[in-house]
Design a protein around this motif. Structure first.
Motif: not given
Length: 205
Positions: A66-89
């Motif tokens: 969706a945003a290939p040039d987004a900084p990794m920090q923003e990607v991590m924040r988006a994943m945190e908001i969406a609770r992606v970490h809870e299953f990828v870990n």
């Protein structure tokens, strides 16, 4: 909220200008949306559909598409908001795990969380959840509901809801019936008012 075919999804299509209106106007920030270019209008609206498409690539690239040039920090924040970490870990390759075409190997809730992260990463002013929890189990719905509640603090959020439990914390509910808004108000107010919303609420209990 409203029954199937009552006009809920049509409203979001009008907002995106997938359909053009014949009469009246739609305002965003007190400005007619026809004054925006389609690119600018749609760039500022993120949609999380009921059945999001997942590409055959890593989980993180599915989000970054969706945003290939987004900084990794923003990607991590988006994943945190969406609770992606809870299953990828829990996955051996973490967010580098390759998923099958269409999200093969992921649950409905996991696909939804990827779609939320993808939408958040684009930094839209408005987020639209189109029946985002209707096909999920109770645990997955709980995760998505928590993500939506967090996003409501910083975004304008429109929720097309099948499950009324997902809209308990919204500011305003519009009840649709046969293409018209027949009720409007808070969850608490509509719960105690005779009408379609109360009927829908009682039918789910």
């Amino acid at each position: 909220v409203g029954s199937s075919g009552s006009g809920k999804s049509t409203i979001t299509k009008l907002l995106m200008r997938l359909y053009e209106i014949d009469d009246g106007e739609i305002l965003m920030y007190n400005c007619n949306i026809k004054r925006f270019s389609l690119h600018d209008l749609r760039k500022n609206i993120g949609i999380v559909p009921q059945d999001p498409f997942i590409f055959q690539m890593s989980i993180i690239n599915n989000i970054r598409i969706a945003a290939p040039d987004a900084p990794m920090q923003e990607v991590m924040r988006a994943m945190e908001i969406a609770r992606v970490h809870e299953f990828v870990n829990e996955l051996k390759m973490g967010w580098n795990t390759i998923v099958g075409d269409g999200g093969f190997g992921l649950s409905g809730g996991q696909k939804q969380r990827i779609a939320i992260a993808r939408a958040v990463l684009c930094k839209p002013e408005i987020l639209v959840f189109d029946e985002a929890t209707s096909a999920l189990d109770n645990v997955s719905e709980h995760h998505i509901k928590n993500a939506i509640n967090e996003l409501m603090a910083s975004h304008t959020v429109l929720i097309i809801a099948h499950r009324l439990t997902t809209i308990q914390n919204v500011d305003e509910i519009l009840v649709f019936d046969k293409g018209e808004i027949v009720q409007q108000g808070s969850f608490d107010a509509l719960s105690h008012e005779d009408g379609l919303f109360k009927d829908m609420l009682e039918s789910t209990n």
